[in-house]
Design a protein around this motif. Structure first.
Motif, PDB file in Angstrom:
ATOM      1  N   PHE B  30     -27.337  47.627  20.627  1.00  0.00           N
ATOM      2  CA  PHE B  30     -26.012  47.957  21.122  1.00  0.00           C
ATOM      3  C   PHE B  30     -25.072  46.942  20.509  1.00  0.00           C
ATOM      4  O   PHE B  30     -25.205  45.749  20.737  1.00  0.00           O
ATOM      5  CB  PHE B  30     -25.960  47.862  22.642  1.00  0.00           C
ATOM      6  N   LEU B  31     -24.126  47.425  19.715  1.00  0.00           N
ATOM      7  CA  LEU B  31     -23.344  46.409  19.012  1.00  0.00           C
ATOM      8  C   LEU B  31     -21.956  46.270  19.582  1.00  0.00           C
ATOM      9  O   LEU B  31     -21.381  47.199  20.152  1.00  0.00           O
ATOM     10  CB  LEU B  31     -23.304  46.701  17.516  1.00  0.00           C
ATOM     11  N   TYR B  32     -21.473  45.086  19.449  1.00  0.00           N
ATOM     12  CA  TYR B  32     -20.112  44.777  19.876  1.00  0.00           C
ATOM     13  C   TYR B  32     -19.301  44.532  18.623  1.00  0.00           C
ATOM     14  O   TYR B  32     -19.439  43.496  18.001  1.00  0.00           O
ATOM     15  CB  TYR B  32     -20.122  43.524  20.752  1.00  0.00           C
ATOM     16  N   PRO B  33     -18.484  45.484  18.186  1.00  0.00           N
ATOM     17  CA  PRO B  33     -17.710  45.231  16.970  1.00  0.00           C
ATOM     18  C   PRO B  33     -16.526  44.325  17.264  1.00  0.00           C
ATOM     19  O   PRO B  33     -15.587  44.715  17.953  1.00  0.00           O
ATOM     20  CB  PRO B  33     -17.248  46.627  16.542  1.00  0.00           C
ATOM     21  N   PHE B  34     -16.586  43.140  16.766  1.00  0.00           N
ATOM     22  CA  PHE B  34     -15.480  42.192  16.933  1.00  0.00           C
ATOM     23  C   PHE B  34     -14.583  42.371  15.715  1.00  0.00           C
ATOM     24  O   PHE B  34     -14.692  41.661  14.734  1.00  0.00           O
ATOM     25  CB  PHE B  34     -16.036  40.771  17.019  1.00  0.00           C
ATOM     26  N   VAL B  35     -13.730  43.390  15.786  1.00  0.00           N
ATOM     27  CA  VAL B  35     -12.981  43.787  14.596  1.00  0.00           C
ATOM     28  C   VAL B  35     -11.680  43.011  14.541  1.00  0.00           C
ATOM     29  O   VAL B  35     -10.864  43.102  15.439  1.00  0.00           O
ATOM     30  CB  VAL B  35     -12.701  45.294  14.627  1.00  0.00           C
ATOM     31  N   THR B  36     -11.514  42.218  13.494  1.00  0.00           N
ATOM     32  CA  THR B  36     -10.243  41.532  13.370  1.00  0.00           C
ATOM     33  C   THR B  36      -9.436  42.026  12.190  1.00  0.00           C
ATOM     34  O   THR B  36      -8.230  42.065  12.265  1.00  0.00           O
ATOM     35  CB  THR B  36     -10.440  40.014  13.242  1.00  0.00           C
ATOM     36  N   ALA B  37     -10.052  42.343  11.083  1.00  0.00           N
ATOM     37  CA  ALA B  37      -9.234  42.566   9.894  1.00  0.00           C
ATOM     38  C   ALA B  37      -9.749  43.736   9.070  1.00  0.00           C
ATOM     39  O   ALA B  37     -10.361  44.655   9.582  1.00  0.00           O
ATOM     40  CB  ALA B  37      -9.183  41.292   9.060  1.00  0.00           C
ATOM     41  N   LEU B  72     -21.049  41.972  15.910  1.00  0.00           N
ATOM     42  CA  LEU B  72     -20.728  42.272  14.518  1.00  0.00           C
ATOM     43  C   LEU B  72     -19.338  41.716  14.258  1.00  0.00           C
ATOM     44  O   LEU B  72     -18.353  42.262  14.748  1.00  0.00           O
ATOM     45  CB  LEU B  72     -20.747  43.785  14.348  1.00  0.00           C
ATOM     46  N   ILE B  73     -19.260  40.643  13.519  1.00  0.00           N
ATOM     47  CA  ILE B  73     -17.950  40.027  13.300  1.00  0.00           C
ATOM     48  C   ILE B  73     -17.360  40.617  12.033  1.00  0.00           C
ATOM     49  O   ILE B  73     -17.755  40.252  10.930  1.00  0.00           O
ATOM     50  CB  ILE B  73     -18.077  38.508  13.184  1.00  0.00           C
ATOM     51  N   CYS B  74     -16.429  41.555  12.183  1.00  0.00           N
ATOM     52  CA  CYS B  74     -15.846  42.222  11.026  1.00  0.00           C
ATOM     53  C   CYS B  74     -14.495  41.600  10.749  1.00  0.00           C
ATOM     54  O   CYS B  74     -13.530  41.914  11.426  1.00  0.00           O
ATOM     55  CB  CYS B  74     -15.629  43.698  11.278  1.00  0.00           C
ATOM     56  N   GLY B  75     -14.412  40.752   9.771  1.00  0.00           N
ATOM     57  CA  GLY B  75     -13.095  40.288   9.372  1.00  0.00           C
ATOM     58  C   GLY B  75     -12.911  38.801   9.513  1.00  0.00           C
ATOM     59  O   GLY B  75     -13.796  38.067   9.936  1.00  0.00           O
ATOM     60  N   THR B  76     -11.709  38.386   9.153  1.00  0.00           N
ATOM     61  CA  THR B  76     -11.382  36.973   9.122  1.00  0.00           C
ATOM     62  C   THR B  76     -11.360  36.389  10.525  1.00  0.00           C
ATOM     63  O   THR B  76     -10.850  36.999  11.442  1.00  0.00           O
ATOM     64  CB  THR B  76      -9.992  36.789   8.501  1.00  0.00           C
ATOM     65  N   VAL B  77     -11.926  35.217  10.652  1.00  0.00           N
ATOM     66  CA  VAL B  77     -11.862  34.504  11.919  1.00  0.00           C
ATOM     67  C   VAL B  77     -10.860  33.378  11.745  1.00  0.00           C
ATOM     68  O   VAL B  77     -11.045  32.501  10.918  1.00  0.00           O
ATOM     69  CB  VAL B  77     -13.242  33.939  12.297  1.00  0.00           C
ATOM     70  N   SER B  78      -9.800  33.425  12.504  1.00  0.00           N
ATOM     71  CA  SER B  78      -8.810  32.359  12.383  1.00  0.00           C
ATOM     72  C   SER B  78      -9.079  31.311  13.452  1.00  0.00           C
ATOM     73  O   SER B  78      -9.869  31.520  14.361  1.00  0.00           O
ATOM     74  CB  SER B  78      -7.409  32.923  12.533  1.00  0.00           C
ATOM     75  N   HIS B  79      -8.411  30.192  13.310  1.00  0.00           N
ATOM     76  CA  HIS B  79      -8.634  29.149  14.303  1.00  0.00           C
ATOM     77  C   HIS B  79      -8.105  29.547  15.658  1.00  0.00           C
ATOM     78  O   HIS B  79      -8.578  29.082  16.676  1.00  0.00           O
ATOM     79  CB  HIS B  79      -7.999  27.849  13.834  1.00  0.00           C
TER      80      HIS B  79
ATOM     81  N   ALA C  53       6.365  43.509  30.223  1.00  0.00           N
ATOM     82  CA  ALA C  53       5.290  43.441  29.242  1.00  0.00           C
ATOM     83  C   ALA C  53       5.590  42.337  28.247  1.00  0.00           C
ATOM     84  O   ALA C  53       6.749  41.994  27.999  1.00  0.00           O
ATOM     85  CB  ALA C  53       5.157  44.769  28.510  1.00  0.00           C
ATOM     86  N   ASP C  54       4.549  41.776  27.708  1.00  0.00           N
ATOM     87  CA  ASP C  54       4.723  40.822  26.623  1.00  0.00           C
ATOM     88  C   ASP C  54       3.530  40.983  25.693  1.00  0.00           C
ATOM     89  O   ASP C  54       2.455  41.399  26.108  1.00  0.00           O
ATOM     90  CB  ASP C  54       4.812  39.391  27.148  1.00  0.00           C
ATOM     91  N   ILE C  55       3.764  40.650  24.439  1.00  0.00           N
ATOM     92  CA  ILE C  55       2.718  40.811  23.449  1.00  0.00           C
ATOM     93  C   ILE C  55       2.553  39.501  22.719  1.00  0.00           C
ATOM     94  O   ILE C  55       3.535  38.891  22.302  1.00  0.00           O
ATOM     95  CB  ILE C  55       3.087  41.930  22.467  1.00  0.00           C
ATOM     96  N   GLU C  56       1.324  39.094  22.602  1.00  0.00           N
ATOM     97  CA  GLU C  56       1.078  37.888  21.829  1.00  0.00           C
ATOM     98  C   GLU C  56       0.289  38.274  20.587  1.00  0.00           C
ATOM     99  O   GLU C  56      -0.755  38.916  20.676  1.00  0.00           O
ATOM    100  CB  GLU C  56       0.293  36.878  22.663  1.00  0.00           C
ATOM    101  N   ILE C  57       0.793  37.870  19.451  1.00  0.00           N
ATOM    102  CA  ILE C  57       0.090  38.181  18.209  1.00  0.00           C
ATOM    103  C   ILE C  57      -0.211  36.866  17.486  1.00  0.00           C
ATOM    104  O   ILE C  57       0.082  35.794  17.987  1.00  0.00           O
ATOM    105  CB  ILE C  57       0.907  39.123  17.310  1.00  0.00           C
ATOM    106  N   GLY C  58      -0.784  36.974  16.339  1.00  0.00           N
ATOM    107  CA  GLY C  58      -1.052  35.773  15.566  1.00  0.00           C
ATOM    108  C   GLY C  58      -2.525  35.452  15.461  1.00  0.00           C
ATOM    109  O   GLY C  58      -2.900  34.477  14.831  1.00  0.00           O
ATOM    110  N   TYR C  59      -3.374  36.302  16.040  1.00  0.00           N
ATOM    111  CA  TYR C  59      -4.800  36.010  15.958  1.00  0.00           C
ATOM    112  C   TYR C  59      -5.360  36.263  14.574  1.00  0.00           C
ATOM    113  O   TYR C  59      -6.478  35.896  14.278  1.00  0.00           O
ATOM    114  CB  TYR C  59      -5.552  36.838  16.998  1.00  0.00           C
ATOM    115  N   LEU C  60      -4.595  36.947  13.759  1.00  0.00           N
ATOM    116  CA  LEU C  60      -5.060  37.168  12.394  1.00  0.00           C
ATOM    117  C   LEU C  60      -4.074  36.559  11.406  1.00  0.00           C
ATOM    118  O   LEU C  60      -3.895  37.062  10.316  1.00  0.00           O
ATOM    119  CB  LEU C  60      -5.249  38.662  12.135  1.00  0.00           C
ATOM    120  N   HIS C  61      -3.407  35.508  11.782  1.00  0.00           N
ATOM    121  CA  HIS C  61      -2.506  34.881  10.823  1.00  0.00           C
ATOM    122  C   HIS C  61      -3.357  34.218   9.752  1.00  0.00           C
ATOM    123  O   HIS C  61      -4.143  33.336  10.037  1.00  0.00           O
ATOM    124  CB  HIS C  61      -1.636  33.852  11.529  1.00  0.00           C
TER     125      HIS C  61
END
Ligand code: SF4
Lengths: 176, 158, 409
Positions: B30-37, B72-79, C53-61
């Motif tokens: 069972f996968l958890y797609p952690f889709v970021t990018a 499943l880590i799909c994409g860039t991981v930012s800080h 409502a509020d939106i926070e973005i920047g997780y993919l900067h």
């Protein structure tokens, strides 16, 4: 130098020496505006029936490090009825990077100003909610300034291993 | 179950159970797609009808970390997303596996700057790395098969 | 607000009891299935109704600008792919147009046609993904599978043109990476026919679907004045009734030689946005065929040794080609526009995609700014969902086509 579009000369004659400079390099009509006049200029540009710049496109900044004044805030506008475009610039000093907000004229500029504060550290006077846009609140510094090293990271959690890549020195920005 | 603690005596039996468990586990991921990018786009292709990850027993994404056993880590991981990723991983129940999907999640990919983490493995342990920017769907399926082999060969700690 | 007119009869009315209503804070994301990508939506609700409502973005900067500033003019193109990764080719084209403006060159006509053709394929892929994902979040999973299948066909065309599916890196300053491959025309004709079929089929499945209409009609309508004030462009502005499409109003490339209509909506609600996107797909498909028909023979790149890289056969075959290649890729010898600045914009999948480049006369951009079309859309979202039900957050969010890579760059 190309021919200037008509609305640019109208703008110049309307505001006189509060417009520092007008030109049209590469066909992009540009006006450099004094900081105190920017809100007034924007309001006039939006409402006058010869210009009608109703759509706000973009607000960003450029860091000309080593130059005086160091920062330039660049605003792009477009007019839907007349189909013409305009770029406005405001020059800001390094010691006092503050500009009046243009939200009263163009509400869409809200997040653009927040972004500019986040990445360049330019303050917008009168902005209702000047928080960081992209980076975490604990981030120190403004990364798009040319003196911020590109690979200087500020992790939020403890890392399992080092993040330095083998060729890390090659990502330093080119000397200006 | 008790097996993990080695409570069932007898070596031969344990080995067989190990492989039975492995066989069961590897085909019911069972996968958890952690889709970021951008890699998420390729994940969509893999998951949908054309390439159909379901043929390999990993067709059911669960969007709750507590119900899933493959991250499943799909994409860039930012800080900025780092703590979130860590939290998701911590919430998953054992046994769990992590796949780094794409160059960014494996090593930072084309991004080497102040905002991005140089691979997901600087914050959580990763089992299988799938290279490519983004990896082609065939590559993803290959990575999945590698992971299944890994699951099959897993030794039960005793 | 439009939903105010309906009256909801809840348990309280039926049973004639007072149910105390509390304001509740609800957090969705950053990792949430219906949020494509990572974005955090925070809402305050009273009962089912959103009051704040509020939106926070920047997780993919990912520091697009800083990363580009460390690159050459040509190598920065790969970062533009990863802005809007659903329609990367349009991003490539926009960036290259800005650089070409700085250099003062024009691409040969065949190159422009090729760019336009593949851009339109990319736009179809973008809209397919958007409408597919939007209806999937409303429960129509089958329709989503249809669009994903169709998107594979778009990718086949793109792959034939440039060898990659998503991160294309297709254009070069002064042209494109390679000429039209053999067998391209048949492939495109074939796939366009299939894509037409899927669009029609999707239309039949969704457009008059009762559940879909109930969930989308009258949700977050936007008046034209509001849309302009918010800084909308693209399908959302057109859904509000303003026919502003850069392909028509500021024709670039060869769009003035193509025949297409700009669809507009009337109320600007979620249903209108969907309908505009559906019609745009049909227009794009017809534009692709027009491009194929009108594409002239000739070179695809500018014939300038200081800009275009030599053919690989020359690089490996003779010393002049090899030297030319070296000159172009070496530090301090490549393309060097004069100091200055330029803005170029194209019609991206979500609206006006603008690039603002500053050159200091060096090898790469001094400043590379991308005006992301969905950034103002996301900004306006917190006002668009106030007054609606919590469940409406999802269709509204789906309709603005949030692409994290582009919004957060
Ligand atoms: S590996 Fe490439 S495609 Fe995948 S997220 Fe990173 S940049 Fe995007």
């Amino acid at each position: 130098m190309q021919e200037l579009p008509e609305y640019l000369s109208v703008l110049k004659s309307r505001f006189g020496d509060r417009i520092e400079e007008i030109h049209a390099q590469h066909d992009d009509a540009t006006a450099v505006v004094k900081r105190d006049a920017i809100v007034e200029v924007c309001a006039w540009l939006r409402d006058d029936e010869k210009t009608l710049f109703d759509l706000f496109l973009d607000l960003t900044a450029v860091d000309y490090i080593g130059r005086k004044p160091r920062f330039e805030v660049v605003i792009h506008l477009v007019s839907i009825p007349f189909r013409h475009r305009l770029r406005l610039k405001v020059r800001l000093d390094e010691d006092d990077p503050v500009m009046p907000t243009i939200i009263p004229v163009y509400p869409a500029s809200n997040w653009f100003e927040r972004e500019c504060w986040d990445l360049y550290g330019i303050k917008f006077d009168g902005h209702p909610d000047l928080r960081r846009m992209f980076l975490q609140e604990t981030f120190v510094g403004h990364p798009l300034r040319k003196d911020y090293p590109i690979a200087k990271r500020q992790p939020l959690i403890e890392l399992r291993k080092s993040e330095v890549r083998r060729n890390d020195e090659s990502v330093e920005p080119r000397p200006a | 179950m008790g097996i993990d603690k080695g409570e069932i005596p007898g070596v031969a039996l344990t080995t067989k159970l190990e492989s039975l468990l492995g066989w069961g586990r590897k085909y019911s991921l069972f996968l958890y797609p952690f889709v970021t990018a951008c890699c998420g786009m390729e994940y969509m292709s893999v998951a949908c009808a054309h390439y159909d990850i379901d043929r390999f027993g990993a067709g059911l994404p669960r969007f709750s970390p507590r119900q899933s056993d493959l991250l499943l880590i799909c994409g860039t991981v930012s800080h900025k997303i780092g703590p979130v990723l860590y939290r998701v991983w911590e919430q998953m129940a054992d046994p769990k596996w992590v796949v780094a999907f794409g160059a960014c999640a494996s090593c930072g990919g084309p991004y080497n700057n102040y905002a991005t983490m140089q691979g997901a493995d600087v914050c959580i342990p990763v089992d299988v790395y799938i290279p490519g920017c983004p990896p082609r769907p065939e590559m993803v399926l290959d990575g999945l098969i590698k992971l299944q082999a890994k699951i099959q060969n897993r030794q039960i700690p005793g | 607000m439009a939903t105010e007119e309906k009256t909801f009869v809840g348990a309280a009315e039926v049973m004639d009891v007072e149910i105390p209503i509390q304001e509740m804070f609800l957090n969705m994301g950053p990792s949430h299935p219906s949020m494509h990508g990572v974005v955090r939506t925070m809402v305050r609700i009273v009962g089912e109704r959103v009051v704040w409502a509020d939106i926070e973005i920047g997780y993919l900067h990912r520091a697009f600008e800083k990363q580009c500033e460390a690159q050459f003019w040509n190598t920065a193109i790969i970062y533009t792919d990863r802005l809007n990764y659903v329609s990367p080719i349009i991003n490539n084209v926009g960036y290259c147009m800005a650089v070409e403006k700085l250099l003062g060159i024009t691409v040969p006509e065949r190159g422009e046609y090729f760019r336009t053709l593949v851009s339109e394929v990319s736009r179809v892929a973008d809209h397919l993904t958007n409408v597919g994902a939007a209806v999937m979040e409303l429960g129509a999973f089958t329709a989503f599978l249809y669009t994903m299948k169709a998107r594979e066909w778009c990718y086949e065309i793109i792959e034939a043109a440039c060898g990659a599916r998503i991160t294309t890196n297709f254009t070069r300053v002064g042209g494109v990476m390679a000429d039209v491959p053999a067998g391209f025309e048949e492939l495109v004709r074939d796939r366009v026919k299939q894509l037409r079929g899927v669009v029609d089929e999707f239309d039949k499945l969704m457009t008059r679907n009762r559940i879909f209409i109930d969930r989308t009609r009258g949700i977050s309508p936007v008046t034209p004045e509001k849309a302009v004030a918010y800084g909308f462009t693209g399908p959302l502005l057109r859904a509000a009734g303003i026919p502003y499409d850069i392909r028509r109003t500021h024709p670039y490339s060869i769009y003035d030689q193509l025949d297409f209509v700009v669809p507009t909506g009337t109320t600007g609600d979620v249903l209108d946005r969907y309908l505009v996107r559906m019609e745009e797909m049909r227009q794009s498909l017809s534009m692709i065929l027009q491009c194929l028909k009108q594409m002239p023979p000739g070179p695809v790149n500018v014939m300038d040794k200081l800009i275009t890289r030599p053919l690989k056969t020359n690089v490996y075959g003779n010393i002049e080609g090899l030297m030319n290649q070296f000159k172009l890729v070496m530090d301090g010898h490549g393309i060097k526009p004069d100091p200055g600045e330029a803005w170029a914009s194209v019609e991206g999948g979500n609206g006006e995609l603008g690039y603002y480049l500053v050159s200091d006369g060096g090898d790469g951009p001094y400043k590379c700014r991308c005006r992301a079309p969905s950034f103002p859309l996301v900004q306006a979202m917190k006002e668009m969902i106030v007054g609606h039900m919590v469940a409406d957050v999802i269709p509204v969010f789906g309709s603005i086509n949030y692409i994290a890579g582009e919004v957060e760059r």
